[in-house]
Motif scaffolding. Structure first.
Motif, PDB file in Angstrom:
ATOM      1  N   SER A 132      91.879 -18.267  86.347  1.00 47.13           N
ATOM      2  CA  SER A 132      91.651 -16.827  86.322  1.00 47.13           C
ATOM      3  C   SER A 132      92.973 -16.103  86.070  1.00 47.13           C
ATOM      4  O   SER A 132      94.054 -16.639  86.322  1.00 47.13           O
ATOM      5  N   CYS A 137      86.218 -23.908  85.534  1.00 43.48           N
ATOM      6  CA  CYS A 137      87.541 -24.399  85.911  1.00 43.48           C
ATOM      7  C   CYS A 137      88.667 -23.673  85.177  1.00 43.48           C
ATOM      8  O   CYS A 137      89.827 -23.899  85.467  1.00 43.48           O
ATOM      9  N   LYS A 138      88.325 -22.859  84.171  1.00 46.56           N
ATOM     10  CA  LYS A 138      89.352 -22.140  83.452  1.00 46.56           C
ATOM     11  C   LYS A 138      90.095 -21.225  84.413  1.00 46.56           C
ATOM     12  O   LYS A 138      89.482 -20.475  85.176  1.00 46.56           O
ATOM     13  N   ASP A 148      95.999 -21.280  87.980  1.00 45.76           N
ATOM     14  CA  ASP A 148      95.164 -21.646  89.123  1.00 45.76           C
ATOM     15  C   ASP A 148      95.818 -21.290  90.451  1.00 45.76           C
ATOM     16  O   ASP A 148      95.236 -21.523  91.513  1.00 45.76           O
TER      17      ASP A 148
END
Length: 335
Positions: free
Chosen positions: A29, A26-27, A49
Motif C-alpha cells: 500500500s 499482497c501489493k 509493506d
C-alpha cells in the motif's frame, strides 16, 4: 459424480480463489511521510509493506552532517573552517557533480562562490548594502573549483580562504540518497519531493505516471490564469528527477532601491544578469538536475541555457519574460 467428490472440488475452488485474492492483495500500500528538513518541507509518497520514515530521517541527518554549511559540526563546515581536509563519500560525490557542471557551463557554476554570496547577503550574514569592488576582488581570489581537487580522500583547496557551498546541489543529492534507500528496500513506486525538487519512479497511487506541477515565476493574478501560467510534467515509470531554480523569490534590495536575485556569478562576483526567470531541468538524477538548474540561471540568455542542457544530455524548460509582460517558454524536450 459422488456428492463427496463435488464437495471436494468446490472446496478446492474456494481455496484457489482465496489464494488468488490473497496474492492480489499482497501489493504494497502507499504511504506518505511529511515533515521539515534543510530549511524547507518534504513530501514523500511510496508503496511499501512497512513505514520507512525512520530510514528517511536517518538519510536526511547523514546528508546534513556531511553537506550543510549551516551546521557547524558538518564535514563541509569543518573543512571550510580549516579544521580538517578529510572528505567522506558524500562530499566526494557532490564534488564530482560540481566539477562536471562547472566544466559544462564554462565556469558560471561554481560552489566555491560562497564567500562572494556572503557579501551579497545570501548566506549566514545579514545583507547591508552592495559590497565594494575591493571586497568582491578579495573574495573572488578564493573562488575556483577547477583549482581544487580530491586526492587520497583529502580535499585540496585553491587557497586557504576557499570555502565550499554545496547548497545548489546538496538538496538534489539528498533526494537521490533517499530514492536510493527506498530502492534498496524494494520500493518500486515512489515520489520524493523536498523544497520543490523531485525524484520519481514507477506509478502514482492512481496507477498513472506521477503528475508534477511546475510553478510559474509569479503567482497567478486570478484563478482563471492558474493553468495557463503553470506547467504539468508526467514522470515515470523509469527513474527521473526534476529540479527548478529561479531568481524571482529569493531577492535582496540595495540602499539605492535596486533589487537583485540570489544567483551570483563566480566570474564577475556580482549578481548574474539573465533574461531567464526560471529553469527546470529533467535528468536521471536530482543532484545533476539541481546543479544544472542553478547553472542555467547564471547564463545570460535562454539560447545559452538550452545549449548547456544539450551538452549535458538533459531536458530543460525555461521561462523568460516576453515584451508584453507575458511568459515565454523555451524547451529542448523531445517528449
Amino acid at each position: 459424480m459422488k456428492i463427496s467428490t463435488i464437495k471436494c472440488s468446490f472446496i478446492k475452488l474456494l481455496l484457489i480463489s482465496a489464494l488468488f485474492l490473497n496474492f492480489a492483495s499482497c501489493k504494497p500500500s502507499f504511504r506518505t511521510n511529511d515533515g521539515s528538513t534543510w530549511g524547507t518541507n518534504y513530501h514523500i509518497v511510496y508503496a511499501a509493506d512497512r513505514d520507512l520514515h525512520d530510514s528517511v530521517v536517518a538519510v536526511m541527518r547523514s546528508v546534513d552532517m556531511a553537506l550543510s554549511k549551516f551546521n557547524p559540526q558538518s564535514e563541509i563546515s569543518r573543512i571550510n573552517a580549516g579544521l580538517t581536509d578529510t572528505v567522506g563519500p558524500m562530499i566526494a560525490d557532490v564534488f564530482e557533480v560540481s566539477v562536471r557542471v562547472a566544466e559544462l557551463s564554462g565556469g558560471v557554476y561554481d560552489p566555491t562562490v560562497g564567500p562572494v554570496c556572503e557579501l551579497w547577503g545570501f548566506g549566514r550574514a545579514e545583507f547591508s548594502d552592495v559590497p565594494s569592488g575591493s571586497a568582491i576582488a578579495a573574495a573572488l581570489a578564493t573562488v575556483g573549483i577547477a583549482d581544487c581537487a580530491i586526492a587520497d580522500n583529502r580535499l585540496i583547496k585553491k587557497a586557504p580562504g576557499t570555502e565550499f557551498d554545496f547548497s545548489s546541489v546538496a538538496k538534489g543529492y539528498g533526494i537521490d540518497c533517499i530514492a536510493a534507500m527506498l530502492s534498496r528496500n524494494g520500493v518500486e513506486d515512489y515520489m520524493v519531493e523536498i523544497g520543490g525538487e523531485i525524484s520519481a519512479r514507477g506509478l502514482s497511487p492512481k496507477g498513472r505516471p506521477w503528475r508534477i506541477q511546475i510553478d510559474a515565476p509569479e503567482a497567478p493574478a486570478t484563478p482563471a490564469e492558474l493553468h495557463s501560467r503553470l506547467t504539468v510534467l508526467e514522470l515515470g515509470p523509469e527513474p527521473v528527477a526534476v529540479a527548478t531554480s529561479g531568481n524571482y523569490r529569493n531577492m535582496r534590495s540595495a540602499a539605492s532601491g535596486a533589487t537583485f536575485g540570489h544567483t551570483i556569478s563566480p566570474v564577475t562576483g556580482r549578481p548574474a544578469t539573465s533574461e531567464i526567470l526560471s529553469a527546470t531541468v529533467i535528468a536521471s538524477d536530482c543532484a545533476l538536475a539541481d546543479a544544472l538548474a542553478t547553472a542555467c540561471m547564471a547564463l545570460p540568455t535562454a539560447a545559452d541555457a538550452l545549449a548547456l542542457a544539450d551538452r549535458a544530455g538533459v531536458e530543460v524548460l525555461l521561462v523568460t519574460a516576453a515584451p508584453d509582460s507575458t511568459f515565454k517558454l523555451h524547451s529542448n524536450r523531445t517528449r
